[in-house]
Each structure stands twice: as structure tokens, then as C-alpha cells.
Design a protein around this motif. Structure first.
Motif, PDB file in Angstrom:
ATOM      1  N   MET A  91     -36.711 -85.266 -43.990  1.00 59.65           N
ATOM      2  CA  MET A  91     -35.914 -84.077 -43.738  1.00 59.65           C
ATOM      3  C   MET A  91     -35.256 -83.624 -45.036  1.00 59.65           C
ATOM      4  SD  MET A  91     -32.814 -83.662 -41.061  1.00 59.65           S
ATOM      5  CE  MET A  91     -31.330 -82.994 -41.714  1.00 59.65           C
ATOM      6  N   LYS A  92     -35.366 -82.369 -45.324  1.00 63.69           N
ATOM      7  CA  LYS A  92     -34.732 -81.800 -46.506  1.00 63.69           C
ATOM      8  C   LYS A  92     -33.320 -81.379 -46.123  1.00 63.69           C
ATOM      9  CE  LYS A  92     -39.098 -79.757 -47.952  1.00 63.69           C
ATOM     10  NZ  LYS A  92     -39.789 -78.501 -48.255  1.00 63.69           N
ATOM     11  N   ASP A  93     -32.317 -81.844 -46.868  1.00 63.52           N
ATOM     12  CA  ASP A  93     -30.941 -81.474 -46.557  1.00 63.52           C
ATOM     13  C   ASP A  93     -30.400 -80.425 -47.520  1.00 63.52           C
ATOM     14  OD1 ASP A  93     -28.636 -81.719 -44.928  1.00 63.52           O
ATOM     15  OD2 ASP A  93     -27.671 -82.883 -46.499  1.00 63.52           O
ATOM     16  N   ASP A  94     -31.107 -80.196 -48.594  1.00 62.79           N
ATOM     17  CA  ASP A  94     -30.665 -79.235 -49.585  1.00 62.79           C
ATOM     18  C   ASP A  94     -31.384 -77.911 -49.366  1.00 62.79           C
ATOM     19  OD1 ASP A  94     -29.591 -77.991 -51.746  1.00 62.79           O
ATOM     20  OD2 ASP A  94     -30.621 -79.201 -53.248  1.00 62.79           O
ATOM     21  N   ALA A  95     -30.620 -76.847 -49.175  1.00 63.70           N
ATOM     22  CA  ALA A  95     -31.218 -75.542 -48.909  1.00 63.70           C
ATOM     23  C   ALA A  95     -32.088 -75.076 -50.061  1.00 63.70           C
ATOM     24  CB  ALA A  95     -30.128 -74.514 -48.637  1.00 63.70           C
ATOM     25  N   ASP A  96     -31.816 -75.565 -51.277  1.00 64.75           N
ATOM     26  CA  ASP A  96     -32.606 -75.163 -52.435  1.00 64.75           C
ATOM     27  C   ASP A  96     -34.052 -75.651 -52.342  1.00 64.75           C
ATOM     28  OD1 ASP A  96     -30.425 -73.896 -53.515  1.00 64.75           O
ATOM     29  OD2 ASP A  96     -29.814 -75.648 -54.692  1.00 64.75           O
ATOM     30  N   GLU A  97     -34.293 -76.622 -51.486  1.00 60.44           N
ATOM     31  CA  GLU A  97     -35.643 -77.153 -51.330  1.00 60.44           C
ATOM     32  C   GLU A  97     -36.511 -76.250 -50.452  1.00 60.44           C
ATOM     33  OE1 GLU A  97     -35.700 -81.301 -50.239  1.00 60.44           O
ATOM     34  OE2 GLU A  97     -33.865 -81.677 -51.350  1.00 60.44           O
ATOM     35  N   TYR A  98     -35.910 -75.262 -49.829  1.00 65.05           N
ATOM     36  CA  TYR A  98     -36.628 -74.321 -48.978  1.00 65.05           C
ATOM     37  C   TYR A  98     -36.668 -72.954 -49.645  1.00 65.05           C
ATOM     38  CZ  TYR A  98     -36.141 -77.619 -45.115  1.00 65.05           C
ATOM     39  OH  TYR A  98     -36.208 -78.718 -44.313  1.00 65.05           O
ATOM     40  N   PRO A  99     -37.729 -72.203 -49.424  1.00 70.94           N
ATOM     41  CA  PRO A  99     -37.738 -70.821 -49.925  1.00 70.94           C
ATOM     42  C   PRO A  99     -36.606 -70.025 -49.268  1.00 70.94           C
ATOM     43  CG  PRO A  99     -39.911 -71.473 -49.132  1.00 70.94           C
ATOM     44  CD  PRO A  99     -38.963 -72.569 -48.761  1.00 70.94           C
ATOM     45  N   ASP A 100     -35.932 -69.204 -50.019  1.00 68.51           N
ATOM     46  CA  ASP A 100     -34.824 -68.368 -49.523  1.00 68.51           C
ATOM     47  C   ASP A 100     -33.719 -69.180 -48.867  1.00 68.51           C
ATOM     48  OD1 ASP A 100     -35.935 -65.936 -50.397  1.00 68.51           O
ATOM     49  OD2 ASP A 100     -37.209 -65.828 -48.611  1.00 68.51           O
ATOM     50  N   ILE A 142     -32.921 -69.403 -39.410  1.00 70.18           N
ATOM     51  CA  ILE A 142     -32.758 -70.521 -40.323  1.00 70.18           C
ATOM     52  C   ILE A 142     -33.710 -71.628 -39.893  1.00 70.18           C
ATOM     53  CG2 ILE A 142     -30.877 -71.621 -39.044  1.00 70.18           C
ATOM     54  CD1 ILE A 142     -29.662 -72.247 -41.868  1.00 70.18           C
ATOM     55  N   HIS A 143     -34.250 -72.330 -40.876  1.00 66.98           N
ATOM     56  CA  HIS A 143     -35.165 -73.427 -40.572  1.00 66.98           C
ATOM     57  C   HIS A 143     -34.419 -74.468 -39.736  1.00 66.98           C
ATOM     58  CE1 HIS A 143     -37.774 -76.883 -41.141  1.00 66.98           C
ATOM     59  NE2 HIS A 143     -38.726 -76.024 -41.496  1.00 66.98           N
ATOM     60  N   PRO A 144     -35.025 -74.993 -38.673  1.00 67.04           N
ATOM     61  CA  PRO A 144     -34.338 -75.956 -37.793  1.00 67.04           C
ATOM     62  C   PRO A 144     -33.751 -77.155 -38.534  1.00 67.04           C
ATOM     63  CG  PRO A 144     -36.390 -75.264 -36.788  1.00 67.04           C
ATOM     64  CD  PRO A 144     -36.360 -74.668 -38.172  1.00 67.04           C
ATOM     65  N   GLU A 145     -34.385 -77.594 -39.602  1.00 63.78           N
ATOM     66  CA  GLU A 145     -33.853 -78.733 -40.354  1.00 63.78           C
ATOM     67  C   GLU A 145     -32.603 -78.365 -41.149  1.00 63.78           C
ATOM     68  OE1 GLU A 145     -36.853 -80.619 -42.722  1.00 63.78           O
ATOM     69  OE2 GLU A 145     -38.052 -81.167 -40.985  1.00 63.78           O
ATOM     70  N   CYS A 146     -32.380 -77.079 -41.357  1.00 64.06           N
ATOM     71  CA  CYS A 146     -31.199 -76.618 -42.094  1.00 64.06           C
ATOM     72  C   CYS A 146     -30.011 -76.343 -41.179  1.00 64.06           C
ATOM     73  CB  CYS A 146     -31.526 -75.362 -42.891  1.00 64.06           C
ATOM     74  SG  CYS A 146     -32.705 -75.608 -44.218  1.00 64.06           S
ATOM     75  N   GLU A 147     -30.232 -76.302 -39.870  1.00 61.83           N
ATOM     76  CA  GLU A 147     -29.159 -75.954 -38.937  1.00 61.83           C
ATOM     77  C   GLU A 147     -27.959 -76.892 -39.009  1.00 61.83           C
ATOM     78  OE1 GLU A 147     -30.898 -75.471 -35.066  1.00 61.83           O
ATOM     79  OE2 GLU A 147     -31.932 -73.637 -35.652  1.00 61.83           O
ATOM     80  N   PRO A 148     -28.131 -78.224 -39.033  1.00 57.46           N
ATOM     81  CA  PRO A 148     -26.943 -79.092 -39.102  1.00 57.46           C
ATOM     82  C   PRO A 148     -26.131 -78.872 -40.380  1.00 57.46           C
ATOM     83  CG  PRO A 148     -28.856 -80.363 -38.428  1.00 57.46           C
ATOM     84  CD  PRO A 148     -29.353 -79.011 -38.850  1.00 57.46           C
ATOM     85  N   ARG A 149     -26.810 -78.697 -41.504  1.00 55.65           N
ATOM     86  CA  ARG A 149     -26.108 -78.462 -42.765  1.00 55.65           C
ATOM     87  C   ARG A 149     -25.371 -77.133 -42.710  1.00 55.65           C
ATOM     88  NH1 ARG A 149     -27.195 -74.964 -46.208  1.00 55.65           N
ATOM     89  NH2 ARG A 149     -29.321 -74.745 -45.490  1.00 55.65           N
ATOM     90  N   ASN A 150     -26.034 -76.114 -42.180  1.00 54.51           N
ATOM     91  CA  ASN A 150     -25.418 -74.794 -42.075  1.00 54.51           C
ATOM     92  C   ASN A 150     -24.187 -74.843 -41.167  1.00 54.51           C
ATOM     93  OD1 ASN A 150     -25.464 -71.923 -42.598  1.00 54.51           O
ATOM     94  ND2 ASN A 150     -26.013 -71.696 -40.448  1.00 54.51           N
ATOM     95  N   ALA A 151     -24.284 -75.505 -40.036  1.00 58.94           N
ATOM     96  CA  ALA A 151     -23.149 -75.626 -39.115  1.00 58.94           C
ATOM     97  C   ALA A 151     -21.995 -76.371 -39.780  1.00 58.94           C
ATOM     98  CB  ALA A 151     -23.579 -76.333 -37.837  1.00 58.94           C
ATOM     99  N   ARG A 152     -22.301 -77.411 -40.533  1.00 55.86           N
ATOM    100  CA  ARG A 152     -21.275 -78.188 -41.224  1.00 55.86           C
ATOM    101  C   ARG A 152     -20.559 -77.317 -42.268  1.00 55.86           C
ATOM    102  NH1 ARG A 152     -24.442 -81.933 -42.814  1.00 55.86           N
ATOM    103  NH2 ARG A 152     -24.823 -81.123 -44.906  1.00 55.86           N
ATOM    104  N   GLU A 153     -21.319 -76.549 -43.027  1.00 63.29           N
ATOM    105  CA  GLU A 153     -20.724 -75.688 -44.052  1.00 63.29           C
ATOM    106  C   GLU A 153     -19.856 -74.594 -43.432  1.00 63.29           C
ATOM    107  OE1 GLU A 153     -23.803 -74.256 -46.618  1.00 63.29           O
ATOM    108  OE2 GLU A 153     -24.174 -76.245 -47.467  1.00 63.29           O
ATOM    109  N   VAL A 154     -20.284 -74.041 -42.308  1.00 62.86           N
ATOM    110  CA  VAL A 154     -19.490 -73.024 -41.623  1.00 62.86           C
ATOM    111  C   VAL A 154     -18.174 -73.631 -41.138  1.00 62.86           C
ATOM    112  CG1 VAL A 154     -19.369 -71.575 -39.550  1.00 62.86           C
ATOM    113  CG2 VAL A 154     -21.417 -71.550 -40.974  1.00 62.86           C
TER     114      VAL A 154
END
Length: 88
Positions: free
Chosen positions: A1-10, A23-35
Motif C-alpha cells: 500500500m502506498k501511503d504517500d500521495a506523491d507516489e500516485y499521479p495527481d 481519490i484512490h481508495p488506498e489514499c482515503e485513510p491518509r486523506n481523512a487523517r489529514e482533514v
């Protein structure tokens, strides 16, 4: 699982012409945490702000009635008694 958004396009976001941005499903937990972290900073900064006695909105300043500047509060500010729904 990629946790860094920079590893994904856009940054993990993509645009679907039919339904908009996703948002990519693998990015959802990180995004929710940052919000949640950002909202906690905002809440801490506004913790001592006055709140409208009618709607509870945080404001910089209240009027003489303890209300915020919303137009919908004009009836409360007037000297006329408030009418309940269904009355003339």
C-alpha cells in the motif's frame, strides 16, 4: 500500500467526466487523517471565539443581542415579537 500521495499521479486523485473527482481508495485513510488534523488546528484557533446565541456559529464579533450577522436573525433583533410558523 502506498501511503504517500506523491507516489500516485495527481496526488491520488483522478477525474471521471461523468461523476467528477475521486481519490484512490488506498489514499482515503491518509486523506481523512489529514482533514481531521487540519480541522483540529482550526478548532483550537477558534476555541475562544464568541458564538451566536441563536445558531451557535463562531464569529469575530456579536451584535448587542448576542447574535451573528445573518439576515435570518433580523426578526430576533427587531422589537416585534417572534411569530411561530403558521401565524399571520
Amino acid at each position: 500500500m502506498k501511503d504517500d500521495a506523491d507516489e500516485y499521479p495527481d496526488g491520488g486523485w483522478w477525474f471521471d467526466g461523468n461523476t467528477g473527482w475521486h481519490i484512490h481508495p488506498e489514499c482515503e485513510p491518509r486523506n481523512a487523517r489529514e482533514v481531521q488534523e487540519a480541522l483540529a488546528v482550526i478548532d483550537a484557533a477558534q476555541a475562544n471565539s464568541p458564538t451566536c446565541r441563536l445558531c451557535g456559529q463562531r464569529v469575530i464579533a456579536l451584535d448587542a443581542y448576542g447574535l451573528c450577522s445573518k439576515k435570518s436573525h433580523e426578526v430576533v433583533r427587531s422589537d416585534e415579537p417572534m411569530l411561530s410558523f403558521g401565524q399571520g
